[in-house]
Scaffold this motif. Structure first.
Motif, short mmCIF file in Angstrom:
data_model
loop_
_atom_site.label_atom_id
_atom_site.label_comp_id
_atom_site.label_asym_id
_atom_site.label_seq_id
_atom_site.Cartn_x
_atom_site.Cartn_y
_atom_site.Cartn_z
N GLN A 118 -8.97 14.20 7.04
CA GLN A 118 -7.80 13.48 6.95
C GLN A 118 -7.20 13.80 5.67
OE1 GLN A 118 -10.22 9.29 6.69
NE2 GLN A 118 -8.10 9.15 6.43
N GLU A 119 -5.72 13.90 5.90
CA GLU A 119 -5.07 14.44 4.34
C GLU A 119 -4.76 12.96 3.39
OE1 GLU A 119 -1.35 16.06 5.61
OE2 GLU A 119 -2.41 18.01 6.16
N THR A 120 -4.55 11.79 4.25
CA THR A 120 -4.37 10.68 3.25
C THR A 120 -5.10 9.47 3.49
OG1 THR A 120 -2.54 9.94 4.48
CG2 THR A 120 -2.05 11.63 3.12
N VAL A 121 -5.09 8.48 2.83
CA VAL A 121 -5.63 7.25 2.95
C VAL A 121 -4.90 6.21 2.59
CG1 VAL A 121 -8.13 7.95 3.28
CG2 VAL A 121 -7.13 7.30 0.84
N PRO A 122 -4.93 4.89 3.15
CA PRO A 122 -4.16 3.80 2.32
C PRO A 122 -4.67 3.44 1.30
CG PRO A 122 -5.00 3.21 4.31
CD PRO A 122 -5.27 4.71 4.33
N THR A 175 0.86 -1.10 -0.01
CA THR A 175 0.30 0.04 0.10
C THR A 175 1.07 1.26 0.04
OG1 THR A 175 0.11 0.22 2.49
CG2 THR A 175 -1.73 -1.01 1.34
N GLU A 176 0.24 2.58 -0.30
CA GLU A 176 0.91 3.56 -0.36
C GLU A 176 -0.02 4.56 0.23
OE1 GLU A 176 0.64 5.49 -4.75
OE2 GLU A 176 2.33 4.14 -4.45
N GLU A 177 0.42 5.57 0.83
CA GLU A 177 -0.44 6.89 1.14
C GLU A 177 -1.07 7.60 -0.17
OE1 GLU A 177 -1.55 7.55 4.34
OE2 GLU A 177 -0.76 5.51 4.66
N TYR A 178 -2.23 7.79 -0.11
CA TYR A 178 -2.96 8.58 -1.18
C TYR A 178 -3.47 9.82 -0.81
CZ TYR A 178 -6.36 9.80 -4.75
OH TYR A 178 -7.03 10.34 -6.02
N PHE A 179 -2.89 11.07 -1.32
CA PHE A 179 -3.47 12.25 -0.84
C PHE A 179 -4.90 12.71 -1.39
CE2 PHE A 179 0.90 12.95 0.17
CZ PHE A 179 0.96 13.83 1.37
N GLN A 214 -10.84 15.97 2.00
CA GLN A 214 -10.14 16.26 3.04
C GLN A 214 -11.07 17.13 4.14
OE1 GLN A 214 -6.21 17.96 2.97
NE2 GLN A 214 -5.77 16.95 1.18
N VAL A 272 -5.65 -2.80 7.43
CA VAL A 272 -5.75 -1.35 7.51
C VAL A 272 -6.76 -1.44 8.51
CG1 VAL A 272 -6.84 0.71 6.46
CG2 VAL A 272 -5.42 -0.74 4.89
#
Length: 649
Positions: free
Chosen positions: A116-120, A101-105, A111, A264
């Motif tokens: 929240q700024e990001t989600v996995p 996974t990566e953080e998706y803005f 937002q 998650v």
């Protein structure tokens, strides 16, 4: 201690780019699910924008408006459908980083909503306070190694599938078998949601939402329905999943070696306070439709979506007395029957649509025959070649507004102009004319008459303020149609259904064609195509589904038809088919948009991507066939035994 969870899945009649309507249908399904006590709701694939957006996926507006209504976590898709009717790789790229996974803005509009700024984002599963949920999307259920296999081995107890799966005759069996087999081998709960209705194209998405557990079905959605929103719920005990899995030793050994998925963590529980008296859902037996019933329901629902969303006055159908036009008339009647049933069941949306179509706000449809008389206009364009049997059959259709026309004066006028210009009088083949004359005389009865008359009649026949859609049909695989006649209609509800299935459907509905041979009545009665419709269905399936050319098809049929045909007869049939097919392939470029019901459809527009210009003699391929026919003939000849005189003693 049990862990009872109530989950919901749904089938929604979403429409491409109808963001407002799609949002309202999503909200309605969420409301229904919550009112039934569900704490997890699954919707179909691309439910916000609609599945059939095609190249609109390239547009930034599509993404923008989807984000504006997005209120759920994004889940990446790792296997994309890219065959037959699907082109997902044209617009999307699958997620290829397994177990990562990566953080998706998030866009700022989300937002502000989620704080929240990001989600996995990636290949992961959701770990709630009481269970673990994994997701696969549509095509991933059909792949050889589906994600649900490893997810189940890694302890995921609930698998969800947001699907966009279209209707094909007899496909429901495969879909249900895949889901039940997945939960039979691995245990667990499986939720399948699906699109339903016509999304604006040739496909009809047939719902069939379901909830399964441990190889059993616990909730079945309708396959064909005029309801825009359908929600299924089931209350299931997670302990049943755990005890089921505990007894499968081979699964537990495999689970000890599986690579784990990223979790998650979600501060949420699907189960509520324990209620020992809360009933759980009971398993049920899936109810399948027979093919004749599928034909009567699927294309009829497709026609209804076309009619109400195009805001037309109804349908204009030229009748030939053959199976195709009879089947189309039956489908319009079936549509009217379903509309009346939906209104009788309290469907206010269907009622509002009918009233808008007829411009009568007080009208309530009750009798499908009466409604069919308002929405369907038929006409019989007779000529001197029309038989009394064909005329009688064509006028026995459902209760409709009917027009009878004799086109002989117009045909005579056109042929008179031809004789004046050329000094020649073409003849039908049975009267001594050439095959080219025979074909020209059939076409001259159709193209200038139906092609010119139908649009005018469709505009003026019933409601001058609106036009009509006029479905038309053809044996398109062999090009048994006149270009810009049958192919000039607006839509074709039977264009993807084999003639054999159509015959069974018509007999199922009204037993019209039990003794009447289908014919276009464009020339004096004779065998037009040189092959039966049963043979044509075989050729079509081998050409498209089995991907066979002339030689491989000959080799296949040599064995299949060994009890009824000689090698020479098989060769002649195959060569005749490919000659006629390739000679008329160009007609597919103008084929009327047809309901897709069979996977051997010759529709050139998006499904059957083959050339339309061939060497119709197929010299190399046919020579290979002839070599095999010669070899087969030689092998059957009695061998000559050489005689040798006995040697002297």
């Amino acid at each position: 201690m049990g862990r009872k969870v109530t989950v919901a899945t749904c089938a929604l009649n979403q429409w491409a780019l109808d963001f407002e309507g799609n949002l309202q249908r999503i909200l309605k399904s969420i409301e229904i699910a919550k009112n039934r006590g569900a704490r997890y709701r699954l919707g179909p694939e691309l439910e916000i924008c609609g599945y059939g957006c095609w190249d609109h996926y390239y547009e930034s507006d599509t993404l923008l408006h989807s984000l504006q209504v997005l209120a759920a976590l994004l889940v990446p898709k790792m296997a994309l459908a890219n065959e037959a009717n699907y082109r997902e790789l044209r617009w999307f790229t699958p997620w290829s980083r397994s177990r990562h996974t990566e953080e998706y803005f998030l866009p700022r509009m989300l937002q502000d909503l989620t704080q929240q700024e990001t989600v996995p984002f990636g290949d992961a599963v959701l770990a709630t306070q009481d269970t673990c949920i994994g997701s696969e999307i549509c095509e991933e259920l059909w792949t050889p190694h589906s994600p649900h296999v490893d997810m189940g081995l890694d302890g995921v107890e609930i698998i969800t599938n947001a699907s966009g799966s279209h209707h094909v005759l007899r496909k429901a069996h495969a879909r249900v078998d895949l889901v039940t087999m997945a939960t039979t081998k691995n245990g667990g709960i499986y939720l399948l949601a699906n699109q339903k209705g016509c999304d604006g194209d040739r496909l009809y998405y047939d719902g069939c939402a379901l909830i399964a557990m441990n190889g059993g079905i616990f909730a079945q959605g309708s396959q064909f329905s005029l309801d825009d929103v359908e929600v299924l719920t089931a209350t299931l005990d997670l302990e049943d999943v755990r005890s089921y899995r505990a007894e499968i030793s081979s699964r537990n050994l495999a689970a000890s070696r599986v690579s784990p998925y990223p979790r998650v963590k979600v501060d949420f529980a699907l189960s509520g306070h324990e209620d020992l008296l809360q009933p759980v859902s009971e398993p049920l037996e899936w109810r399948y439709h027979r093919p004749e019933e599928e034909i009567s329901l699927g294309p009829a629902c497709w026609l209804w979506d076309f009619l109400r969303r195009s805001h037309q006055a109804g349908f204009l159908l030229p009748l030939s007395g053959g199976v195709d036009s009879a089947a189309t008339a039956c489908l319009v009647y079936s549509m009217c029957y379903q509309v009346c049933e939906a209104v009788r069941d309290g469907n206010q949306e269907v009622l509002a649509d009918v009233q808008a179509l007829l411009s009568q706000n007080s009208y309530i449809p009750q009798d499908p025959r009466e409604l069919c008389g308002r929405l369907l206009t038929t006409c019989y364009m007779a000529s001197e070649n029309s038989s009394q049997e064909t005329w009688h059959t064509s006028t026995r259709a459902t209760c409709v507004h009917h027009i009878s026309l004799n086109m002989d004066p117009a045909v005579t006028a056109i042929l008179g102009i031809f004789r004046l210009v050329t000094g020649k009088s073409p003849l039908f083949a049975v009267h001594g004319g050439s095959s080219r004359e025979n074909l020209a005389l059939q076409n001259v009865q159709v193209t200038p008459l139906l092609g010119c008359c139908k649009p005018g009649w469709s505009q003026l026949s019933r409601l001058p303020s609106r036009g009509s859609l006029f479905p038309e049909v053809s044996s398109s695989l062999l090009g048994y149609l006149t270009k810009y006649d049958c192919s000039s209609a607006d839509l074709n509800p039977v264009g993807g259904i084999s003639k054999m299935d159509l015959r069974a459907f018509v007999q199922f509905c009204m037993e019209l064609c039990a003794t009447h041979r289908a014919t276009a009545d464009l020339c004096p009665l004779q065998e037009d195509m040189g092959m039966t419709y049963a043979e044509l269905s075989v050729f079509g399936r081998l050409r498209k589904i089995a991907k066979m050319g002339p030689y491989s098809m000959f080799c296949k049929l040599l064995n299949v038809w060994r009890d009824t045909c000689t090698p020479r007869q098989v060769a002649d049939k195959v060569k005749r088919f490919f000659s006629r097919y390739s000679m008329n392939r160009h007609k597919m470029t103008t084929l009327t948009p047809a309901y897709h019901a069979e996977n051997y459809s010759p529709d050139d527009n998006r499904f059957d991507l083959r050339p339309f210009l061939y060497n119709t003699r197929w010299p190399w391929q046919f020579r290979c066939i002839e070599d095999q026919v010669g070899a087969a003939a030689a092998s059957r000849e009695p061998r000559r035994q050489s005689f040798r005189a006995p040697s002297p003693a």
